[in-house]
Design a protein around this motif. Structure first.
Motif, PDB file in Angstrom:
ATOM      1  N   ILE A  58     -35.262   1.439 -15.840  1.00 53.32           N
ATOM      2  CA  ILE A  58     -35.891   1.901 -14.597  1.00 53.32           C
ATOM      3  C   ILE A  58     -36.102   0.731 -13.645  1.00 53.32           C
ATOM      4  CG2 ILE A  58     -37.934   3.002 -13.597  1.00 53.32           C
ATOM      5  CD1 ILE A  58     -36.174   4.908 -15.181  1.00 53.32           C
ATOM      6  N   GLN A  59     -36.589  -0.366 -14.181  1.00 54.66           N
ATOM      7  CA  GLN A  59     -36.855  -1.544 -13.354  1.00 54.66           C
ATOM      8  C   GLN A  59     -35.563  -2.089 -12.747  1.00 54.66           C
ATOM      9  OE1 GLN A  59     -38.608  -4.749 -15.524  1.00 54.66           O
ATOM     10  NE2 GLN A  59     -39.140  -5.904 -13.701  1.00 54.66           N
ATOM     11  N   TYR A  60     -34.526  -2.200 -13.528  1.00 57.59           N
ATOM     12  CA  TYR A  60     -33.280  -2.761 -13.022  1.00 57.59           C
ATOM     13  C   TYR A  60     -32.552  -1.778 -12.106  1.00 57.59           C
ATOM     14  CZ  TYR A  60     -30.036  -6.553 -12.878  1.00 57.59           C
ATOM     15  OH  TYR A  60     -29.302  -7.623 -12.442  1.00 57.59           O
ATOM     16  N   GLY A  61     -32.672  -0.494 -12.393  1.00 60.37           N
ATOM     17  CA  GLY A  61     -32.082   0.503 -11.498  1.00 60.37           C
ATOM     18  C   GLY A  61     -32.737   0.489 -10.136  1.00 60.37           C
ATOM     19  N   THR A  62     -34.067   0.355 -10.117  1.00 58.36           N
ATOM     20  CA  THR A  62     -34.799   0.274  -8.851  1.00 58.36           C
ATOM     21  C   THR A  62     -34.425  -0.992  -8.090  1.00 58.36           C
ATOM     22  OG1 THR A  62     -36.632   1.494  -9.835  1.00 58.36           O
ATOM     23  CG2 THR A  62     -37.093   0.281  -7.812  1.00 58.36           C
ATOM     24  N   TYR A  63     -34.358  -2.105  -8.809  1.00 56.88           N
ATOM     25  CA  TYR A  63     -33.957  -3.369  -8.190  1.00 56.88           C
ATOM     26  C   TYR A  63     -32.566  -3.251  -7.573  1.00 56.88           C
ATOM     27  CZ  TYR A  63     -32.153  -8.149  -8.004  1.00 56.88           C
ATOM     28  OH  TYR A  63     -31.550  -9.312  -7.608  1.00 56.88           O
ATOM     29  N   THR A  64     -31.644  -2.671  -8.300  1.00 56.81           N
ATOM     30  CA  THR A  64     -30.280  -2.535  -7.804  1.00 56.81           C
ATOM     31  C   THR A  64     -30.218  -1.569  -6.630  1.00 56.81           C
ATOM     32  OG1 THR A  64     -29.427  -3.035  -9.985  1.00 56.81           O
ATOM     33  CG2 THR A  64     -27.893  -2.000  -8.468  1.00 56.81           C
ATOM     34  N   GLY A  68     -28.496  -3.479  -3.901  1.00 58.41           N
ATOM     35  CA  GLY A  68     -27.114  -3.016  -3.855  1.00 58.41           C
ATOM     36  C   GLY A  68     -26.204  -3.708  -4.849  1.00 58.41           C
ATOM     37  N   THR A  69     -25.039  -4.043  -4.388  1.00 59.89           N
ATOM     38  CA  THR A  69     -23.989  -4.602  -5.239  1.00 59.89           C
ATOM     39  C   THR A  69     -24.418  -5.908  -5.900  1.00 59.89           C
ATOM     40  OG1 THR A  69     -22.367  -3.579  -3.788  1.00 59.89           O
ATOM     41  CG2 THR A  69     -21.560  -5.273  -5.272  1.00 59.89           C
ATOM     42  N   VAL A  70     -25.293  -6.652  -5.256  1.00 66.96           N
ATOM     43  CA  VAL A  70     -25.783  -7.905  -5.830  1.00 66.96           C
ATOM     44  C   VAL A  70     -26.405  -7.657  -7.205  1.00 66.96           C
ATOM     45  CG1 VAL A  70     -27.453  -9.770  -5.526  1.00 66.96           C
ATOM     46  CG2 VAL A  70     -26.137  -8.948  -3.579  1.00 66.96           C
ATOM     47  N   GLY A  71     -27.165  -6.576  -7.338  1.00 70.19           N
ATOM     48  CA  GLY A  71     -27.765  -6.244  -8.625  1.00 70.19           C
ATOM     49  C   GLY A  71     -26.729  -5.954  -9.691  1.00 70.19           C
ATOM     50  N   LEU A  72     -25.663  -5.249  -9.312  1.00 69.43           N
ATOM     51  CA  LEU A  72     -24.603  -4.968 -10.280  1.00 69.43           C
ATOM     52  C   LEU A  72     -23.855  -6.242 -10.656  1.00 69.43           C
ATOM     53  CD1 LEU A  72     -23.075  -1.614  -8.996  1.00 69.43           C
ATOM     54  CD2 LEU A  72     -24.506  -1.985 -10.999  1.00 69.43           C
ATOM     55  N   LEU A  73     -23.627  -7.111  -9.690  1.00 61.91           N
ATOM     56  CA  LEU A  73     -22.956  -8.374  -9.985  1.00 61.91           C
ATOM     57  C   LEU A  73     -23.794  -9.222 -10.935  1.00 61.91           C
ATOM     58  CD1 LEU A  73     -21.527  -9.333  -6.481  1.00 61.91           C
ATOM     59  CD2 LEU A  73     -20.268  -8.506  -8.467  1.00 61.91           C
ATOM     60  N   GLU A  74     -25.101  -9.228 -10.746  1.00 63.72           N
ATOM     61  CA  GLU A  74     -25.975  -9.964 -11.664  1.00 63.72           C
ATOM     62  C   GLU A  74     -25.966  -9.339 -13.044  1.00 63.72           C
ATOM     63  OE1 GLU A  74     -29.817 -10.015  -9.877  1.00 63.72           O
ATOM     64  OE2 GLU A  74     -29.218 -11.416  -8.300  1.00 63.72           O
ATOM     65  N   LEU A  75     -25.946  -8.005 -13.097  1.00 60.42           N
ATOM     66  CA  LEU A  75     -25.977  -7.312 -14.385  1.00 60.42           C
ATOM     67  C   LEU A  75     -24.684  -7.546 -15.172  1.00 60.42           C
ATOM     68  CD1 LEU A  75     -27.531  -5.321 -16.212  1.00 60.42           C
ATOM     69  CD2 LEU A  75     -26.347  -3.476 -15.021  1.00 60.42           C
TER      70      LEU A  75
END
Length: 81
Positions: A58-64, A68-75
């Motif tokens: 939930i926390q990472y989904g909200t952050y992303t 946006g795409t930056v969150g997916l790139l970090e993940l």
């Protein structure tokens, strides 16, 4: 994303109070809705894959959703071990 959500709230408020939003903003609303939809999908993807990277879904989904795409790139980025 905060600005996009603010625009959408303004539009909703205008509809509820029978006010009018300037028609010149119609293209802005379409771009905003597209961006919110894409960020929402990215947030769902991040929440789904977060446990495999030892992150809270939930926390990472909200952050992303917000970044946006930056969150997916970090993940999905290369882990430094």
């Amino acid at each position: 994303m905060v600005s996009a959500m603010g625009l959408e709230l303004w539009n909703l408020y205008a509809q509820l109070t029978n006010s009018q939003v300037p028609e010149t903003l119609t293209p802005v609303f379409w771009v905003e809705r597209f961006a919110v939809t894409i960020h929402f999908v990215e947030g769902i993807i991040a929440a789904f894959y977060a446990p495999s990277r030892n992150k809270m879904p939930i926390q990472y989904g909200t952050y992303t959703f917000f970044v946006g795409t930056v969150g997916l790139l970090e993940l999905f980025g290369k882990e430094d071990d």
